[in-house]
Design a protein around this motif. Structure first.
Motif, PDB file in Angstrom:
ATOM      1  N   VAL A  62      10.770  22.061  27.487  1.00  0.00           N
ATOM      2  CA  VAL A  62      11.110  21.546  25.848  1.00  0.00           C
ATOM      3  C   VAL A  62      10.879  20.060  25.855  1.00  0.00           C
ATOM      4  O   VAL A  62       9.822  19.496  25.590  1.00  0.00           O
ATOM      5  N   ALA A 105      14.148  19.199  18.320  1.00  0.00           N
ATOM      6  CA  ALA A 105      13.757  21.049  18.809  1.00  0.00           C
ATOM      7  C   ALA A 105      14.573  20.975  20.482  1.00  0.00           C
ATOM      8  O   ALA A 105      15.162  22.110  21.031  1.00  0.00           O
ATOM      9  N   ARG A 109      17.219  23.310  21.892  1.00  0.00           N
ATOM     10  CA  ARG A 109      16.102  24.465  23.340  1.00  0.00           C
ATOM     11  C   ARG A 109      17.386  25.010  23.725  1.00  0.00           C
ATOM     12  O   ARG A 109      16.905  25.698  23.717  1.00  0.00           O
ATOM     13  N   ARG A 115      13.289  30.139  21.811  1.00  0.00           N
ATOM     14  CA  ARG A 115      11.711  30.551  21.525  1.00  0.00           C
ATOM     15  C   ARG A 115      11.060  30.323  20.321  1.00  0.00           C
ATOM     16  O   ARG A 115      10.668  29.775  20.055  1.00  0.00           O
ATOM     17  N   VAL A 118      10.912  25.998  19.646  1.00  0.00           N
ATOM     18  CA  VAL A 118       9.838  26.094  19.808  1.00  0.00           C
ATOM     19  C   VAL A 118       8.302  25.948  19.467  1.00  0.00           C
ATOM     20  O   VAL A 118       7.654  25.344  18.961  1.00  0.00           O
ATOM     21  N   CYS A 122       6.709  23.050  17.837  1.00  0.00           N
ATOM     22  CA  CYS A 122       4.498  23.642  17.652  1.00  0.00           C
ATOM     23  C   CYS A 122       4.233  23.619  16.562  1.00  0.00           C
ATOM     24  O   CYS A 122       3.523  22.862  15.956  1.00  0.00           O
ATOM     25  N   ALA A 154       1.876  24.114  25.524  1.00  0.00           N
ATOM     26  CA  ALA A 154       2.377  25.119  25.233  1.00  0.00           C
ATOM     27  C   ALA A 154       2.191  25.942  25.896  1.00  0.00           C
ATOM     28  O   ALA A 154       3.309  27.065  26.246  1.00  0.00           O
ATOM     29  N   PHE A 158       5.221  26.686  28.562  1.00  0.00           N
ATOM     30  CA  PHE A 158       6.436  27.567  27.729  1.00  0.00           C
ATOM     31  C   PHE A 158       6.353  28.662  28.872  1.00  0.00           C
ATOM     32  O   PHE A 158       7.293  30.051  28.343  1.00  0.00           O
TER      33      PHE A 158
END
Length: 843
Positions: A62, A105, A109, A115, A118, A122, A154, A158
């Motif tokens: 992140v 974030a 995190r 998740r 995140v 986004c 992303a 991720f």
């Protein structure tokens, strides 16, 4: 884990290369195991499954994602602001909103809903971008690109798969569609929608592929980690095994220099491992011939050839030791051969034991060969029987003896070839050999094509470990001759005893001290001894021997003990009150070992013979005295005769010859006055011949040359004068003749003179040979002619010449021999002692 060449153990226990500091084992892992691991908390070390590993990866990435996105947003904001499409205040608000979202974030995190956070981040970023572009009427294409970049970033950062990515793509699509009316569109809406859909699908595929790649990477890394752990454990185990092993382990490069040695190798070489690394292996090899191929063998190992274990001799702190080594190749990471690895084991004792075993085996083979050769080639018969007496083996000798092949004898009972009279004793010996001490000696008769033969069998049992007899082995020797000799000996002993007991001679045996051990009946009867006393050793031989003879008898006992172990002694013994002379013939009696144990004597009465011998001795003495008187008489007669010859020769020479010479002078005078009368001249010649003859006779009666020149020159001159054209007279002297006394020289000269005169006057010989020599103190004269000879049996016995020669030989103490046959010549031989003239006489 195999030990790599060039690696050594450092002081901290890790392995290090020569000349380099020790480094941990993990630093020397392959590069593939050191590449993608992130710094900080290791994902591989903390994850328990793929999901948790993905969550940790997402949370950890992140900040990186946030930082990278802020940079992108800042650049877009700067570009839009510079182009005048975005006001500064709105730009700062836009940036501030992004920073707030990113910061929240990053803070949140590490929670369990990373998740979702995140995705929300986004989505918020997408909403912020869309709202900002809608506020100033930005380009729908640029906004689509930024939203695609956001979704793609992303998906790449991720690695969460297509499902979270689908949620993010849906949010961005909703935001983009809502803002589309407020945006500027330079292309057709249909194309813009198509590109957007394709971009969203691409991001979904990217997200899923990144997830799967990440999961595959996790699996690969887990496997690599397991392999690394296993390799580390194997290395640790090998290291401990190598360092603690009793075997000798070392590695060397292709130049033969040591790169590693374990503790056992270092101890036996007498140095530390670090000191040994770098030294040549050849330094530790001895000059033994077997070490010459070591370098070539190690080269073959490096070339990949299969080589059997090699034995080498090395110089160690324990002296020269033998090692059995097995070598393998070592490779680097690129697969190149860089050296060899050797494992050795001390086989000095084993080698010595093997050498001893080989010697023992060789000796056993040789012994078996000798045994088989002995069994097959010996004249002795050899058999092996089972407990029932059946033949298991027989050599060629017994087959030839019985006259049957081996196949016909195997399995048959040996008893069928034993004489019936010896069968019971043979069976008893068979039973006896089965009991300790498992040895027996038996004699029996065996049938042969030439009749029954006696054999002596030495039997022994082959005993099992439990002490029971399994087989019976026997060696037989033909003793027929010995048995016959024994029977003959027994018969001879019987005859001997009969002879000893029935003979008239006195026979006895005694020890060297004179103690009587045996006596025959004649001996016992003569000296009134009892046999019981003799057998008990209470009697000696001395009491009945004359006391003057006892010392001589005992001395004869000692003399007979020396070669030739026989002796004869005469002694006086008392028998019936009278002294009788007995002659004892002595000999020795030996035992089986050859040692002398007894002295045996056989005596016979020689009293009458002794009396006769004494009478004969007295007669011989009288004869010798008579002979000596006769010799002196002959010598005296020869001297008188020689003296008469001398006087007669002088008278003839001095008187008769002188008077005849005077008569001759007168006749010469008368012839001169008568004026050459023939009768007077003839009378003068006859008178001269008579005078010359008388002079020769006078010289022969007394040869003056004999006194001056000696016997040898006188005889040579005599032979020379007697030679003529019709006859040859030679004189030979093989040895030098010394000057002898006058009596010997005159006597030998007269014998030679008479022999030559007879040959000249009567034999009509053409050749006369005179030989005179000295041989072993004897003077030998031989006169040989080839004349007519004569018969000695019919010759006159009163011949003056022969009688004179015999008298002279007798006077010299010699011997005269005359050999003659009619028509074969005559040989006269004289042999007498050599009596050399004394120096005073010679002078």
């Amino acid at each position: 884990m195999p030990i790599r060449p060039g690696v050594r153990r450092a002081h901290d226990g890790t392995l290090a290369r020569p000349g380099a500091d020790a480094a941990p084992l993990t630093d020397r892992r392959p590069a593939a195991l050191q590449c993608t691991a992130p710094t900080g908390p290791d994902v591989v070390q903390t994850a328990t499954n793929t999901r948790s590993a993905a969550a940790h990866l997402l949370a950890n990435r992140v900040p990186s994602f946030a930082g990278a996105w802020l940079v992108v947003v800042a650049l877009i904001t700067l570009i839009e602001t510079l182009q005048g499409r975005l006001r500064i205040g709105l730009a700062f608000a836009f940036l501030a909103g992004h920073v707030a979202l990113v910061g929240g974030a990053v803070v949140l995190r590490s929670t369990s809903g990373a998740r979702t956070i995140v995705i929300a981040l986004c989505g918020g970023l997408a909403a912020s971008i869309t709202g900002t572009f809608a506020s100033f009427g930005g380009s729908a294409e640029i906004l689509g690109v930024m939203l695609f970049a956001l979704c793609a970033s992303a998906a790449a950062f991720f690695v969460w798969g297509w499902k979270p990515q689908l949620a993010l793509n849906t949010l961005t699509a909703v935001f983009w569609l809502l803002a589309l009316p407020h945006l500027g569109i330079s292309t057709s809406p249909l194309e813009l929608v198509g590109v957007s859909v394709i971009s969203w699908v691409i991001t979904l595929g990217l997200a899923e592929s990144m997830r799967r790649t990440f999961e595959a990477g996790l699996v690969l890394r887990a496997r690599e980690r397991e392999a690394t752990d296993a390799l580390q454990k194997s290395y640790d185990a090998y290291r401990d095994l190598a360092e603690n092993a009793r075997d000798f382990i070392w590695t060397a490069d292709l130049d033969g220099r040591l790169t590693y040695v374990n503790q056992a190798t270092a101890r036996i070489l007498g140095d530390t491992p670090n000191a040994l690394v770098g030294r040549a292996t050849a330094e530790f090899l001895t000059d033994h011939p077997d070490n010459l191929d070591v370098a070539a063998t190690l080269g073959r190992i490096a070339d990949g050839q299969t080589v059997a274990p090699l034995a080498v001799e090395c110089a160690t702190v324990l002296g020269r030791r033998w090692f059995e080594v097995v070598g393998t190749r070592t490779r680097d990471r690129a697969g190149r051969v860089v050296g060899i690895r050797v494992i050795g084991r001390d086989i000095t004792e084993r080698r010595a034991a093997e050498a001893e075993r080989r010697r023992a085996e060789q000796a056993l083979h040789e012994s078996e060969a000798r045994y088989r050769g002995l069994v097959e080639s010996t004249q002795a018969v050899f058999t092996r029987l089972d407990r029932e007496g059946r033949i298991l083996f027989a050599n060629d000798a017994i087959c030839r003896l019985i006259g049957l092949p081996l196949d016909a004898m195997l399995g048959k009972s040996l008893f069928q070839w034993v004489h019936p009279d010896d069968l019971e004793e043979t069976r008893a010996s068979m039973d006896a050999v089965m009991r300790p001490p498992h040895r027996v000696l038996v004699e029996n008769r065996v049938p042969t094509p030439h009749g029954w033969r006696w054999f002596e069998w030495e039997g022994s049992a082959i005993v099992e470990a439990d002490g029971s007899a399994r087989e019976f082995q026997s060696i037989g020797l033909d003793v027929t001759e010995r048995k016959e000799a024994e029977h003959a000996l027994q018969a001879s002993e019987a005859r001997y005893r009969s002879l000893v007991e029935s003979g008239l001679e006195l026979i006895a045996r005694a020890d060297p001290t004179g103690k009587l051990l045996f006596a025959n009946d004649a001996y016992l009867c003569a000296f009134d001894y009892r046999r019981e006393d003799v057998e008990a050793g209470r009697v000696t031989i001395l009491p009945h021997i004359h006391e003057d003879d006892r010392a001589r008898v005992l001395e004869s006992f000692q003399r007979v003990l020396r070669p030739p172990y026989r002796n004869v002694v005469v002694s006086r013994v008392r028998i019936g009150g009278n002294w009788r002379r007995f002659e004892w013939e002595q000999g020795v009696v030996r035992d089986e070992s050859g040692a002398i144990t007894e002295i045996q004597g056989a005596g016979r009465d020689v009293t009458e013979r002794h009396v006769a011998e004494e009478a004969l001795h007295r007669s011989l003495e009288d004869l010798k005295r008579s002979e000596e008187r006769l010799r002196r008489l002959a010598r005296r007669q020869a001297a008188i005769r020689e003296e008469e010859r001398r006087r007669l020769g002088l008278d003839l020479h001095d008187n008769v010859c002188q008077e005849l010479a005077a008569v001759g002078v007168l006749l010469e005078v008368s012839r001169a006055h008568a004026r050459d009368s023939a009768e007077l001249a003839q009378a003068v010649r006859h008178l001269a011949a008579v005078i010359e003859h008388l002079r020769l006779v006078s010289r022969e009666l007394r040869p003056m040359m004999l006194s001056d020149l000696g016997l040898m020159e006188s005889l040579r001159a005599f032979a020379t004068n007697a030679s003529s054209l019709q006859r040859s007279v030679t004189a030979r002297f093989p040895t030098a003749i010394p000057r002898l006394d006058d009596e010997t020289e005159i006597a030998v000269y007269r014998v030679a003179q008479e022999s030559l005169g007879n040959a000249l006057r009567h034999a009509a010989a053409r050749t006369i040979d005179l030989l005179l020599r000295v041989d072993d103190g004897r003077l030998l004269l031989e006169v040989r002619d080839d004349g007519r000879g004569f018969d000695r049996t019919t010759s006159r016995s009163d011949s003056l010449g022969l009688a004179s020669m015999e008298e002279r030989a007798l006077a010299l103490g010699g011997r005269l021999e005359i050999v003659s046959d009619p028509g074969r010549g005559t040989c006269v031989r004289l042999e007498c002692p050599v009596t050399v003239r004394s120096p005073a006489t010679a002078a």
